[in-house]
Design a protein around this motif. Sequence first.
Motif, PDB file in Angstrom:
ATOM      1  N   ALA A 133     -28.050 -25.671  31.906  1.00 35.09           N
ATOM      2  CA  ALA A 133     -27.824 -27.048  32.362  1.00 35.09           C
ATOM      3  C   ALA A 133     -29.051 -27.548  33.098  1.00 35.09           C
ATOM      4  N   SER A 134     -29.241 -28.860  33.088  1.00 36.13           N
ATOM      5  CA  SER A 134     -30.389 -29.445  33.794  1.00 36.13           C
ATOM      6  C   SER A 134     -30.000 -30.798  34.377  1.00 36.13           C
ATOM      7  N   GLN A 151     -27.154 -36.484  40.575  1.00 43.46           N
ATOM      8  CA  GLN A 151     -27.160 -36.005  39.191  1.00 43.46           C
ATOM      9  C   GLN A 151     -26.464 -34.654  39.160  1.00 43.46           C
ATOM     10  N   VAL A 152     -25.419 -34.550  38.337  1.00 46.65           N
ATOM     11  CA  VAL A 152     -24.614 -33.332  38.297  1.00 46.65           C
ATOM     12  C   VAL A 152     -24.428 -32.877  36.857  1.00 46.65           C
ATOM     13  N   PRO A 213     -30.929 -21.888  43.376  1.00 42.95           N
ATOM     14  CA  PRO A 213     -30.966 -21.694  41.915  1.00 42.95           C
ATOM     15  C   PRO A 213     -30.181 -22.746  41.149  1.00 42.95           C
ATOM     16  N   ALA A 214     -29.264 -23.447  41.836  1.00 42.58           N
ATOM     17  CA  ALA A 214     -28.426 -24.440  41.170  1.00 42.58           C
ATOM     18  C   ALA A 214     -28.895 -25.875  41.399  1.00 42.58           C
ATOM     19  N   GLY A 215     -30.052 -26.088  42.016  1.00 42.10           N
ATOM     20  CA  GLY A 215     -30.542 -27.453  42.160  1.00 42.10           C
ATOM     21  C   GLY A 215     -31.220 -27.717  43.488  1.00 42.10           C
ATOM     22  N   ILE A 216     -31.390 -29.000  43.788  1.00 36.96           N
ATOM     23  CA  ILE A 216     -32.086 -29.411  45.005  1.00 36.96           C
ATOM     24  C   ILE A 216     -31.318 -30.550  45.683  1.00 36.96           C
ATOM     25  N   ALA A 217     -31.502 -30.644  46.991  1.00 39.37           N
ATOM     26  CA  ALA A 217     -31.011 -31.767  47.789  1.00 39.37           C
ATOM     27  C   ALA A 217     -32.152 -32.216  48.684  1.00 39.37           C
ATOM     28  N   GLY A 240     -25.030 -26.499  37.905  1.00 45.12           N
ATOM     29  CA  GLY A 240     -24.259 -25.276  38.093  1.00 45.12           C
ATOM     30  C   GLY A 240     -22.803 -25.608  38.332  1.00 45.12           C
ATOM     31  N   ASN A 241     -22.037 -24.613  38.753  1.00 43.08           N
ATOM     32  CA  ASN A 241     -20.607 -24.776  38.960  1.00 43.08           C
ATOM     33  C   ASN A 241     -20.220 -24.377  40.383  1.00 43.08           C
TER      34      ASN A 241
END
Length: 276
Positions: A133-134, A151-152, A213-217, A240-241
């Motif tokens: 996923a991206s 963005q999810v 690992p699942a993204g950024i904030a 991610g989930n």
Amino acid sequence: MKRNLSKYGVTAALVALACSHASGAPVAGSIEAQTLPPFLSAGAAAQQSIQCQPVDDDVLSHQTGKYAGSDMISGFVLNLLSEWQLPNGATAVAQGALSVAQNTSNQLSAQVQTYANVVGGNNPHNSGANPNASATGGQNVAVNGISQVTQVAGNGNVGVNGATIDYSNNAQQLANIAGASNQSSAFATNANGNITAGITFANNSINVSVQTPAGIATQSIVPGSAQQAGAIAQLLQIAGNNQQVSNQLALSLQTQQMNAAMIRQTGVLQALRNIH
């Protein structure tokens, strides 16, 4: 009044985003108009008077062009928090606060607090990240003012961008952040470096970032320039989930007391500036 939407040069950017400057001479009970456009002229009279009267707040609240003058702002407190919780128990937190106060000599003093912390989870291989996923592109969005982008790509995620601007006549106090330092920046990471949290007050800007690992904030405040206005930006990208992520910004502006005559004068001046 509260609105929901966050030695430091960023002071000007924050105040400019929340208010504009208005000044002028005192306004009497009526304003003499030297020349009036035809649609205001009753006959061929060269001079007429425009009568002014007070208008209640419930009427003004529906009008455009109503704003607080920057000379009304005597200080502010800014609080920022970015937090990420992964399903394996890992957490990353970046937090900071900035307080600017004006003394009786109109001199400004600033205090800052920064804090960053990363706690590793009980299973580093169960981060909930999805390599297939991206969520990209949001970091390229550029606006003047306040922007919030989420963005999810995944399931069972909770992501929140929250910003509040609050006007108050009460003296503002810098919140006590547990474990914070008075440094202009803070940074933390886990053992293998794939989870980081950081906050920086530098170069007349503020930047907050949490990466997993699942993204950024991220959160950023950039002052205005001759080419563009200042900006407050909040961004969440989750790939991610079962992730729980939040960006929170709270800006409390301290306003000076204004007497009834000054309020009426400011209101009339702002109304006149919106007549074209």
